[in-house]
Write a protein that holds these residues in place. Structure first.
Motif, PDB file in Angstrom:
ATOM      1  N   HIS A 171      -0.814 -11.219  -8.178  1.00  0.00           N
ATOM      2  CA  HIS A 171      -1.662 -10.920  -9.310  1.00  0.00           C
ATOM      3  C   HIS A 171      -1.135 -11.379 -10.672  1.00  0.00           C
ATOM      4  O   HIS A 171      -2.116 -11.967 -11.342  1.00  0.00           O
ATOM      5  CB  HIS A 171      -2.004  -9.130  -9.260  1.00  0.00           C
ATOM      6  CG  HIS A 171      -2.601  -8.664  -8.238  1.00  0.00           C
ATOM      7  ND1 HIS A 171      -2.787  -7.143  -8.235  1.00  0.00           N
ATOM      8  CD2 HIS A 171      -2.869  -9.054  -7.195  1.00  0.00           C
ATOM      9  CE1 HIS A 171      -3.492  -6.643  -7.169  1.00  0.00           C
ATOM     10  NE2 HIS A 171      -3.558  -8.056  -6.340  1.00  0.00           N
ATOM     11  N   CYS A 183       0.753  -7.400 -14.432  1.00  0.00           N
ATOM     12  CA  CYS A 183       0.718  -6.687 -13.233  1.00  0.00           C
ATOM     13  C   CYS A 183       2.065  -6.932 -12.370  1.00  0.00           C
ATOM     14  O   CYS A 183       2.186  -8.295 -12.367  1.00  0.00           O
ATOM     15  CB  CYS A 183      -0.492  -6.819 -12.403  1.00  0.00           C
ATOM     16  SG  CYS A 183      -0.525  -6.005 -10.801  1.00  0.00           S
ATOM     17  N   TRP A 209      -5.095  -0.789  -6.873  1.00  0.00           N
ATOM     18  CA  TRP A 209      -4.314  -0.434  -7.892  1.00  0.00           C
ATOM     19  C   TRP A 209      -3.477  -1.638  -8.437  1.00  0.00           C
ATOM     20  O   TRP A 209      -3.121  -2.431  -8.028  1.00  0.00           O
ATOM     21  CB  TRP A 209      -3.147   0.817  -7.214  1.00  0.00           C
ATOM     22  CG  TRP A 209      -2.357   0.134  -6.063  1.00  0.00           C
ATOM     23  CD1 TRP A 209      -2.586  -0.443  -4.893  1.00  0.00           C
ATOM     24  CD2 TRP A 209      -0.982  -0.108  -6.488  1.00  0.00           C
ATOM     25  NE1 TRP A 209      -1.495  -0.936  -4.287  1.00  0.00           N
ATOM     26  CE2 TRP A 209      -0.561  -0.574  -5.170  1.00  0.00           C
ATOM     27  CE3 TRP A 209       0.125   0.060  -7.186  1.00  0.00           C
ATOM     28  CZ2 TRP A 209       0.947  -0.949  -4.854  1.00  0.00           C
ATOM     29  CZ3 TRP A 209       1.508  -0.089  -7.096  1.00  0.00           C
ATOM     30  CH2 TRP A 209       1.727  -0.811  -5.898  1.00  0.00           C
ATOM     31  N   HIS A 210      -2.723  -1.350  -9.665  1.00  0.00           N
ATOM     32  CA  HIS A 210      -2.044  -2.238 -10.383  1.00  0.00           C
ATOM     33  C   HIS A 210      -0.681  -1.572 -11.050  1.00  0.00           C
ATOM     34  O   HIS A 210      -1.001  -0.792 -11.730  1.00  0.00           O
ATOM     35  CB  HIS A 210      -2.808  -3.126 -11.395  1.00  0.00           C
ATOM     36  CG  HIS A 210      -4.008  -3.655 -10.730  1.00  0.00           C
ATOM     37  ND1 HIS A 210      -4.020  -4.918 -10.066  1.00  0.00           N
ATOM     38  CD2 HIS A 210      -5.414  -3.230 -10.800  1.00  0.00           C
ATOM     39  CE1 HIS A 210      -5.203  -5.143  -9.543  1.00  0.00           C
ATOM     40  NE2 HIS A 210      -5.952  -4.365  -9.995  1.00  0.00           N
ATOM     41  N   MET A 259      -3.179 -12.261 -14.071  1.00  0.00           N
ATOM     42  CA  MET A 259      -3.279 -10.928 -14.531  1.00  0.00           C
ATOM     43  C   MET A 259      -2.267 -10.346 -15.599  1.00  0.00           C
ATOM     44  O   MET A 259      -1.094  -9.547 -15.153  1.00  0.00           O
ATOM     45  CB  MET A 259      -3.190  -9.841 -13.311  1.00  0.00           C
ATOM     46  CG  MET A 259      -3.832  -8.485 -13.606  1.00  0.00           C
ATOM     47  SD  MET A 259      -4.013  -7.304 -12.208  1.00  0.00           S
ATOM     48  CE  MET A 259      -5.395  -6.540 -12.750  1.00  0.00           C
ATOM     49  N   ASN A 277       2.166  -6.668  -9.227  1.00  0.00           N
ATOM     50  CA  ASN A 277       1.991  -7.281  -7.986  1.00  0.00           C
ATOM     51  C   ASN A 277       2.190  -8.769  -8.329  1.00  0.00           C
ATOM     52  O   ASN A 277       1.686  -9.406  -9.041  1.00  0.00           O
ATOM     53  CB  ASN A 277       0.620  -7.228  -7.769  1.00  0.00           C
ATOM     54  CG  ASN A 277       0.112  -7.891  -6.357  1.00  0.00           C
ATOM     55  OD1 ASN A 277       0.501  -8.975  -6.104  1.00  0.00           O
ATOM     56  ND2 ASN A 277      -0.188  -6.917  -5.152  1.00  0.00           N
TER      57      ASN A 277
END
Ligand SMILES: [Cu+2]
Length: 367
Positions: A354, A349, A303-304, A359, A351
């Motif tokens: 990430h 993202c 998941w992101h 990302m 995260n």
């Protein structure tokens, strides 16, 4: 400064910041990033044949990883401390699973989950009188942890997410991804109540205390039954009527593929890792005044939480207005916004690792 037009009525407002913490305890975020960038493929590099080790090394060359060449070299010649670290997982967490998050919940082991900077053994204590109506401002400031939050003995009434009102929704627990915010109202009973943030899929908790009367302090590992009650995520919420986007077909549609994986740690958007040295290389273009639809197509097994700067999109046609939304693995989430804030904005993202590895993308207005 309070909003003079605040429509909600409550007695007190408490800010609750959730965070996953390791800095200065097990290592630093940079140490974690270095280990993650070695990738899960890198964990077997010592046993890899020369040719596959070469191809791994080549892959990592694209990623700008710094330990790769030495790691590959060590695998084919003499051992070194860096190759040893590559085999073990000092920081990487295997097997963090969550059905709510569609599988892999997170990749980093944290020694502490904090609420307002405090560990459960020495918690933040919110003190007030029984019967008081409290507005909780829940914020996930973590790097790699979604939190499932409950207040023991109470249901929460969710009123806002990411600063925008929703149709009020009663829940036992709310799931909050990195960068997401929720506001909740709660009328307090008379005792001591743990406010617990379960690190989703990681089998660990953060805790604060709400004290309105006498009662013994709960154990730091206490888990309220509400954590397993009615749990709400953003996709189940509806925007309040006054902030719902007027219905209108999209003028522009962008397919935003979330790509990459843990093997070579090559998280990206549309297969391209964001290049800090050339940030305007491949922008996602929008035109002022247009209704934009973004389809977040998660091609990955993780998941992101996708965060857009400068705008507040709407999930689907009547979902909540948000700027950060969880996109589950192998799912597509469509969001809508009006391009009404010219500039150049990051889409990334939330995260932390990430985003750091690439990302991210630039959303830019056509001039
Ligand atoms: Cu991500």
């Amino acid at each position: 400064m309070e909003d003079p037009k605040e429509p909600l009525s409550y007695d007190e407002e408490w800010v609750v910041v959730l965070d996953d913490w390791l800095d200065g305890v097990t290592g630093t975020p940079d140490d974690v990033f270095a280990e993650l960038q070695r990738g899960m493929g890198g964990m077997h590099m010592g046993e890899a044949s020369g040719s596959s080790a070469d191809s791994s090394g080549h892959d990592r060359g694209h990623m700008g990883g710094t330990d790769m060449d030495s790691g590959t070299g060590a695998a084919s010649s003499s051992p070194s401390p860096s190759s040893g670290a590559g085999m073990s997982t000092r920081f990487m967490l295997m097997g963090a699973r969550s059905p709510l998050l569609g599988g892999d919940a997170g990749d980093v082991k944290y020694p502490h989950h904090l609420i307002n900077g405090r560990v459960p053994a020495d918690p933040e204590v919110f003190r007030t009188k029984p019967g008081k109506r409290i507005r909780l401002r829940l914020i996930n400031a973590g790097g790699d942890t979604a939190y499932r939050v409950s207040l023991s003995g109470h249901r929460l009434t969710l009123t806002h997410t990411d600063g925008f009102p929703i149709r009020h929704q009663q829940v036992d627990a709310v799931l909050i991804g990195m960068g997401e915010r929720y506001d909740a109202l709660v009328t307090l009973g008379d005792s001591v109540f743990p406010l617990v943030a379960l690190a989703e899929g990681k089998d660990a908790t953060g805790m604060a205390l709400v004290r309105t009367g006498s009662g013994s302090t709960p154990k730091p590992t206490m888990r309220p039954t509400e954590l397993d009650g009615t749990i709400v995520t953003a996709s189940q919420l509806r925007a309040a009527d006054d902030v719902r986007l007027p219905s209108k077909p999209a003028d522009q549609v962008h397919r935003i593929e979330l790509t990459g994986g843990m093997m070579t740690y090559n998280w990206a958007i549309n297969g391209k890792r964001f290049d800090m040295d050339n940030p305007t290389a491949s922008p996602i273009m929008v035109e002022q005044g247009r209704r934009v639809r973004m389809d977040f197509v998660n091609t990955t097994t993780m998941w992101h939480p996708m965060h857009l700067h400068g705008h507040t999109y709407q999930l689907g046609t009547g979902g909540p207005r948000k700027d950060t939304a969880i996109v589950l693995p192998r799912k597509t989430l469509s969001v809508f916004f009006d391009a009404d804030n010219p500039g150049q904005w990051m889409l990334h993202c939330h995260n932390a690792y990430h985003g750091e590895v690439g990302m991210m993308a630039l959303v830019a207005y056509q001039s």
